[in-house]
Design an enzyme around this catalytic site. Structure first.
Site, short mmCIF file in Angstrom:
data_model
loop_
_atom_site.label_atom_id
_atom_site.label_comp_id
_atom_site.label_asym_id
_atom_site.label_seq_id
_atom_site.Cartn_x
_atom_site.Cartn_y
_atom_site.Cartn_z
N TYR A 1 125.82 47.76 89.92
CA TYR A 1 126.39 46.89 90.96
C TYR A 1 126.90 45.59 90.35
CZ TYR A 1 126.75 44.26 95.37
OH TYR A 1 127.21 43.51 96.44
N GLY B 1 129.50 45.65 108.97
CA GLY B 1 129.20 44.47 108.17
C GLY B 1 130.33 43.46 108.05
N1 LIG Z 1 125.64 41.86 102.17
C1 LIG Z 1 125.65 40.99 101.18
O1 LIG Z 1 124.76 40.12 101.05
C2 LIG Z 1 126.74 41.04 100.18
C3 LIG Z 1 127.74 42.00 100.21
N2 LIG Z 1 128.73 41.99 99.27
C4 LIG Z 1 129.81 42.97 99.31
O2 LIG Z 1 130.40 42.98 100.60
C5 LIG Z 1 131.06 44.23 100.80
C6 LIG Z 1 130.77 44.73 102.19
O3 LIG Z 1 129.40 45.07 102.25
P1 LIG Z 1 128.46 44.78 103.51
O4 LIG Z 1 129.28 44.43 104.68
O5 LIG Z 1 127.41 43.86 103.05
O6 LIG Z 1 127.74 46.19 103.69
P2 LIG Z 1 128.02 47.41 104.68
O7 LIG Z 1 127.20 48.52 104.12
O8 LIG Z 1 127.82 47.01 106.07
O9 LIG Z 1 129.56 47.70 104.48
C7 LIG Z 1 130.06 48.43 103.43
C8 LIG Z 1 131.29 49.15 103.92
O10 LIG Z 1 131.84 49.88 102.81
C9 LIG Z 1 132.06 51.20 103.24
N3 LIG Z 1 132.05 52.14 102.14
C10 LIG Z 1 131.05 52.40 101.27
N4 LIG Z 1 131.41 53.37 100.42
C11 LIG Z 1 132.67 53.74 100.78
C12 LIG Z 1 133.58 54.70 100.31
N5 LIG Z 1 133.28 55.53 99.29
N6 LIG Z 1 134.79 54.81 100.90
C13 LIG Z 1 135.11 54.01 101.94
N7 LIG Z 1 134.29 53.09 102.45
C14 LIG Z 1 133.07 52.97 101.88
C15 LIG Z 1 130.95 51.47 104.23
O11 LIG Z 1 131.26 52.61 105.00
P3 LIG Z 1 130.09 53.59 105.60
O12 LIG Z 1 129.69 53.00 106.90
O13 LIG Z 1 130.79 54.90 105.72
O14 LIG Z 1 128.98 53.60 104.59
C16 LIG Z 1 130.96 50.18 105.00
O15 LIG Z 1 131.97 50.17 105.95
C17 LIG Z 1 130.60 45.13 99.67
O16 LIG Z 1 131.60 45.22 98.69
C18 LIG Z 1 129.38 44.41 99.10
O17 LIG Z 1 129.17 44.70 97.75
C19 LIG Z 1 128.78 41.04 98.29
C20 LIG Z 1 127.81 40.09 98.20
C21 LIG Z 1 126.73 39.99 99.15
C1 LIG Z 2 109.82 41.66 97.33
C2 LIG Z 2 110.04 41.02 98.62
C3 LIG Z 2 108.80 40.37 99.14
C4 LIG Z 2 111.21 40.04 98.67
C5 LIG Z 2 112.47 40.58 98.15
C6 LIG Z 2 113.67 39.73 98.49
C7 LIG Z 2 114.95 40.43 98.03
C8 LIG Z 2 115.02 41.79 98.69
C9 LIG Z 2 116.17 39.56 98.26
C10 LIG Z 2 116.08 38.24 97.49
C11 LIG Z 2 117.50 37.88 97.09
C12 LIG Z 2 118.38 38.88 97.83
C13 LIG Z 2 119.80 39.09 97.46
C14 LIG Z 2 120.46 38.15 96.78
C15 LIG Z 2 121.87 38.23 96.43
C16 LIG Z 2 122.68 39.32 97.15
C17 LIG Z 2 123.95 39.64 96.37
C18 LIG Z 2 124.83 38.44 96.26
C19 LIG Z 2 124.64 40.87 96.77
O1 LIG Z 2 125.77 41.11 96.34
C20 LIG Z 2 123.99 41.92 97.58
C21 LIG Z 2 122.68 41.56 98.23
C22 LIG Z 2 121.87 40.58 97.38
C23 LIG Z 2 121.56 41.28 96.11
C24 LIG Z 2 120.54 40.21 98.10
C25 LIG Z 2 119.64 41.40 98.33
C26 LIG Z 2 118.22 41.11 98.78
C27 LIG Z 2 117.53 40.13 97.85
C28 LIG Z 2 117.40 40.76 96.48
#
Ligand SMILES: NC(=O)C1=CN([C@@H]2O[C@H](COP(=O)(O)OP(=O)(O)OC[C@H]3O[C@@H](n4cnc5c(N)ncnc54)[C@H](OP(=O)(O)O)[C@@H]3O)[C@@H](O)[C@H]2O)C=CC1
Ligand SMILES: CC(C)CCC[C@@H](C)[C@H]1CC[C@H]2C3=CC[C@H]4[C@H](C)C(=O)CC[C@]4(C)[C@H]3CC[C@]12C
Length: 324
Positions: A193, A13
């Site tokens: 979260y 990610g």
């Molecule tokens: N995707 C989004 O829309 C958003 C994401 N974020 C934040 O971005 C960050 C990255 O997430 P994202 O790239 O989306 O998701 P991913 O799941 O792709 O990445 C998360 C990463 O965190 C690692 N991880 C989880 N738990 C642990 C642990 N206990 N120890 C070490 N590593 C761990 C995962 O490893 P493993 O592969 O082993 O699970 C993975 O590499 C997170 O903090 C998330 O909350 C914030 C806002 C929006």
């Molecule tokens: C019920 C379905 C038909 C549609 C559901 C849509 C949702 C799954 C998504 C709508 C908004 C999304 C999110 C918004 C903010 C992100 C946030 C900033 C984050 O930290 C992690 C992911 C989000 C929560 C994301 C996740 C999917 C939605 C809730």
């Protein structure tokens, strides 16, 4: 010696995209991928070395949700490096998410629709559980493990005449109303979260207050809505197949829909290039993507309610310090 950058959750990610972008920026970096799963970490390293064959990419075993693992990993880092320039606190989880379908459809036809998609406010709850340390897993992973890591790495992060940076991957889902200073692990609620992300915003403020004078600067970012393992885990895959074209359509009008990990890593990359003195310790830096696909970073001031908490960060820092 080259700059040393450590990234937690670097194997997929946003974390992995950040590593790729950092190496594009400076191929001389010493990059340390801190991951809990060795297989996935090796695969990430191999992918980075394919595009940057001469890069220095180290692996560190780190489960941020385990106190013992954090302490061991910190010892290893202190033994291996003489400096640590950037510490990206990016690992994060959202276990057992539930979407409130009713709230989603009523939000869809309200004036709040853009905000709902950007922040998921009122839409998402999670089921948390305890780690083997007896901590709530979301708190332990998203916040406390990272706090402990900073504390253990202080000899490297707070050195006279040297500037170090800590950058938290927070979220626009961080909400003050989900956070309770008397229940910092969010044992009693259903939005761990949101609580953990608000706590990281608060802790970043506290770190700036306590540590700027020792050369340590902290920032928080929001990557926008990015399609990663975390987001794909929220709905069954067939639903995502249906929704994805709609997401790409909404992206034209909504700059917080960054969608790809590369775009989501924009603010993390941007911060890497900034001088800490030029940054606002109270701002959250947002990765944004325009309708035409241009990436940019925008600081957004925390809401007034956060300023009301401005004395609390210090209190929160003290609470965490007494925690173990
Ligand atoms: N995707 C989004 O829309 C958003 C994401 N974020 C934040 O971005 C960050 C990255 O997430 P994202 O790239 O989306 O998701 P991913 O799941 O792709 O990445 C998360 C990463 O965190 C690692 N991880 C989880 N738990 C642990 C642990 N206990 N120890 C070490 N590593 C761990 C995962 O490893 P493993 O592969 O082993 O699970 C993975 O590499 C997170 O903090 C998330 O909350 C914030 C806002 C929006
Ligand atoms: C019920 C379905 C038909 C549609 C559901 C849509 C949702 C799954 C998504 C709508 C908004 C999304 C999110 C918004 C903010 C992100 C946030 C900033 C984050 O930290 C992690 C992911 C989000 C929560 C994301 C996740 C999917 C939605 C809730």
């Amino acid at each position: 010696m080259e700059k040393v950058v450590l990234v937690t959750g670097a194997n997929s990610g946003i974390g992995l995209a950040l590593c790729e972008r950092l190496l594009n920026e400076d191929s001389q970096l010493r990059l340390c991928l801190a991951c809990r799963n060795t297989q996935r970490a090796l695969a990430a390293r191999a992918a980075l070395l394919t595009s940057h064959p001469d890069a220095h990419v180290d692996l560190l075993h780190l489960d941020v949700g385990s106190v013992r693992s954090v302490l061991t990993a910190a010892q290893e880092v202190k033994a291996k490096y003489t400096r640590l320039d950037y510490l990206y606190l990016n690992a994060g989880i959202m276990p057992n998410p539930h979407v409130d379908i009713k709230a989603f459809f009523s939000g869809l036809f309200s004036r709040n629709v853009i905000n709902m998609f950007a922040t998921a406010e009122g839409l998402l709850t999670q089921e948390d559980h305890l780690t083997s340390d007896g901590l709530q897993e979301v708190f332990a992973t998203n916040l406390f493990g990272h706090f402990l890591l900073i504390r253990e790495l202080e000899p490297l992060l707070c050195r006279a005449g040297h500037i170090s940076r800590v950058v938290w991957t927070s979220s626009s889902n961080a909400r003050r109303s989900a956070f309770n200073i008397d229940d910092i692990q969010h044992r009693r609620g259903t939005e761990p979260y949101s609580s953990s992300k608000f706590a990281s915003d608060l802790l970043s403020l506290a770190l700036n207050r306590h540590k700027n004078s020792q050369g340590l600067f902290s920032s928080v970012i929001c990557p926008g809505l990015v399609m990663t393992n975390l987001t794909y885990g929220i709905l069954p895959s067939f639903l995502w197949t249906i929704i994805m074209p709609i997401m790409w359509f909404i992206r034209i009008f909504t700059n917080t829909f960054t969608l790809t990990p590369y775009n989501g890593a924009e603010a993390l990359h941007w911060l890497f290039l900034q001088k800490p003195e030029s940054l606002d310790p109270r701002a959250k830096y947002h990765s944004l993507t325009s309708g035409l696909g241009t990436n940019y970073t925008q600081p957004r001031q925390a809401k007034e309610s956060m300023y009301c908490m401005y004395k609390r960060p210090v209190h929160y820092y003290q609470v965490l310090n007494c925690f173990n």
